[in-house]
Design a protein around this motif. Structure first.
Motif, PDB file in Angstrom:
ATOM      1  N   VAL A 300       0.847  -1.201   0.000  1.00 37.26           N
ATOM      2  CA  VAL A 300       0.000   0.000   0.000  1.00 37.26           C
ATOM      3  C   VAL A 300       0.881   1.249   0.000  1.00 37.26           C
ATOM      4  N   ARG A 301       1.916   1.239   0.848  1.00 41.93           N
ATOM      5  CA  ARG A 301       2.820   2.396   0.871  1.00 41.93           C
ATOM      6  C   ARG A 301       3.449   2.627  -0.503  1.00 41.93           C
ATOM      7  N   ALA A 302       3.931   1.559  -1.117  1.00 42.73           N
ATOM      8  CA  ALA A 302       4.646   1.701  -2.395  1.00 42.73           C
ATOM      9  C   ALA A 302       3.729   2.245  -3.482  1.00 42.73           C
ATOM     10  N   VAL A 303       2.560   1.642  -3.645  1.00 38.91           N
ATOM     11  CA  VAL A 303       1.708   2.068  -4.764  1.00 38.91           C
ATOM     12  C   VAL A 303       1.069   3.424  -4.509  1.00 38.91           C
ATOM     13  N   CYS A 304       0.941   3.813  -3.238  1.00 37.86           N
ATOM     14  CA  CYS A 304       0.372   5.127  -2.931  1.00 37.86           C
ATOM     15  C   CYS A 304       1.439   6.221  -2.864  1.00 37.86           C
ATOM     16  N   GLY A 305       2.682   5.887  -3.186  1.00 35.17           N
ATOM     17  CA  GLY A 305       3.733   6.902  -3.196  1.00 35.17           C
ATOM     18  C   GLY A 305       4.150   7.347  -1.811  1.00 35.17           C
ATOM     19  N   LEU A 306       3.961   6.500  -0.818  1.00 32.21           N
ATOM     20  CA  LEU A 306       4.342   6.828   0.561  1.00 32.21           C
ATOM     21  C   LEU A 306       5.695   6.206   0.875  1.00 32.21           C
ATOM     22  N   PRO A 307       6.410   6.725   1.871  1.00 34.50           N
ATOM     23  CA  PRO A 307       7.718   6.132   2.202  1.00 34.50           C
ATOM     24  C   PRO A 307       7.564   4.671   2.617  1.00 34.50           C
TER      25      PRO A 307
END
Lengths: 365, 365
Positions: A300-307
């Motif tokens: 989720v972090r990766a695809v949402c552009g989160l660290p």
């Protein structure tokens, strides 16, 4: 590139998930921890992921109007399985970022292109040959020898679409067993053990692998995953390097898994790439209870552009799948000290169906 | 007694949750891990818990028809906050088991009955006096002295419905500050630190406490919880015994919290009971990332008649609430190694509003 959400009281991003199985369900639960609402698109009304989100679409993966409405209701689209029709992905991509990208999907949807991609990175795979006809199969067996495994290029999982070719196997029967579909023949790899790397890769190229996991299959279905894998540190490091190379080669954004064969000591190369899964993976389920961050949250972090988080394992971990009727032991598992039970909310325990899993963590080791 | 679900492919129980805040949300997420679907009943359309379940009812807590439909759609009803109208609980109880039971709720909804209950167990509380009128307040201050705290008997939380009475405080102003509502006056307790026990109790009387948690409040709102609390082992053991006695005295089924004052060394009794919360508690949020089982899952297990897990702490843990605008640091927190972030999906960061929390785990200690 995924859009970077603006600072505010929450990530402020709505995530669309294609596929409503247990992987989609656990992705949605991980997104919920971060305050990210999900919209699940699946083609069966009893999809387990529908139960844990507010927004659902139950429609065929070929329903263009439903796909378009789905895309327009979210900011980013991801998927829980790699066998999405190309047409659906193409339509969605015109409307919203689809991550991991179409390149990763196209490469890994087809066993032949995947094998060529891995070889192109200079990594070891089983010997293989393209099989598009009965005549090809004859030639491939002559070249590769027996035992070998015939696998359809597309749509196979958990041993489906495969036929073992042993000393006495009739090639006509094998060719029929894979439905005469475009296939590849793979040499049998005399492995010592099976392992996998589950890793997250961000849009900026950061790679965060989880520790090397040792896997045992039963009837072609994952039975247990144990972490750490019982291999020398140098082998684990090599596995991490392989995963990083594959992630970079696919320009991957999200979580992926690389299944590996570990050969016996003395082999020229100890690691052979078996398969790439362009998604969260069953062999990463242990991270839910045995790590400071789960594979689902990392995705989720990766695809949402989160660290990305920096995973830290919490001990020695064994994850055991509950397949079919095995799930009926749920009450004993709830009572077992140290066992963490996950049930996927599926009503019917058909043979071979993944119903849940249990994780046992030994925090001391 | 909750019904015991029959063996099968899942617990096969549907759980109703009254209240749609972050506690209800985290209860529903924990239930989902166990394959248990939840129906959330709340009176605000933007309730955070609505986002993570399929079945929702948005209606007033006095809407008898809606309450009845809600009860009939589930097998067991629980709640995330103690200030449910008596009439709602009475109606629900006629249709389905409501757990924790009405006795625990009635005792803890009213500070006066709670204090008397705790004293009745032979446990220490602050000195207190009933205040039902301005004249009572005068007498209570004369008896108890200053400083003291005037608190409404019902509906107070996070410092709401409270007035400190110091050396120069005007009693008319204090009486107005609590809305002239039935109240109690509590003596100020010169504590060294604050702590809490969060514990699960099953229908069979089994008690499973989590480790003693040390709490720091800011502006009457929980700021941090640190585990383990920095107290001698004998004090921690005494705290566990206090929680067990309270759980048994309330015939409690589910998770509850006992907030304690720890007095300086040399005091006759080192622990004074401050308050009981008949529900999952903010000071137990650390269990989501710092323990082998969370308070939310333990509560679901208890009220659904499932075996309780045996909690094991995974290290030294600090949980920090994100109140109001503090949540704007979410991106930095996501990037901080070892920090586990939880956001509750609330759109507006009003002052004093609990927007999320972050847990920092040191697995080595």
């Amino acid at each position: 590139m995924p859009p970077l959400p603006a600072p505010g009281v929450s990530p402020g991003v709505r995530l669309g998930i294609l596929g409503g199985g247990q992987l989609g369900r656990m992705l949605a639960l991980a997104a919920a921890r971060l305050g990210i609402p999900c919209h699940v698109y699946a083609d069966r009304p009893d999809s387990p992921a529908f139960e844990v989100v507010r927004d659902t679409t139950c429609a065929d993966y070929a329903d263009e109007a439903a796909l378009a409405r789905f895309a327009q209701s979210v900011d980013i689209v991801t998927y829980e399985f790699e066998n999405i029709p190309d047409s659906a992905v193409a339509l969605l991509e015109r409307l919203r970022p689809v991550l991991p990208g179409v390149r990763a999907l196209a490469t890994t949807q087809d066993r032949l292109s995947e094998k060529r991609f891995v070889r192109g990175l200079g990594l070891a795979t089983a010997e293989f040959a393209e099989v598009s006809s009965r005549a090809d199969l004859e030639a491939a067996v002559a070249a590769i020898g027996r035992p070998a495994i015939l696998k359809t290029r597309r749509l196979g999982y958990d041993g489906k679409g495969q036929a073992a070719i042993r000393a006495g196997t009739d090639l006509d029967a094998a060719w029929r067993a894979v439905g005469m579909a475009p296939s590849i023949l793979e040499a049998f790899v005399p492995f010592e053990r099976e392992a996998s790397v589950v890793a997250a890769r961000g849009a900026d190229g950061t790679v965060r692998p989880f520790d090397l996991t040792e896997n045992v299959h039963r009837d072609h279905i994952l039975h247990t995953s144990t972490v750490p894998a019982d291999v020398p540190a140098a082998v684990a490091e090599e596995a991490m390097a392989i995963a990083a190379a594959i992630g970079a080669g696919l320009d991957f954004v999200g979580v992926f898994a690389v299944e590996l064969f570990v050969l016996p000591q003395g082999a020229e190369s100890r690691l052979v790439v078996n398969e790439i899964a362009p998604r969260v993976h069953n062999s990463g389920h242990w991270t839910l209870d045995g790590c400071t961050v789960s594979q689902f949250e990392q995705h989720v972090r990766a695809v949402c552009g989160l660290p990305l988080a920096s995973p830290r394992r919490l001990g020695r971990v064994v994850m055991t799948n509950l397949i079919g009727a095995e799930v009926e032991s749920w009450r004993e598992l709830l009572a077992e000290p140290g066992a963490a039970l996950h049930l996927y909310g599926k009503a019917e325990a058909r043979p071979g169906r993944k119903m849940g899993h249990v994780t046992r963590l030994d925090p001391l080791s």
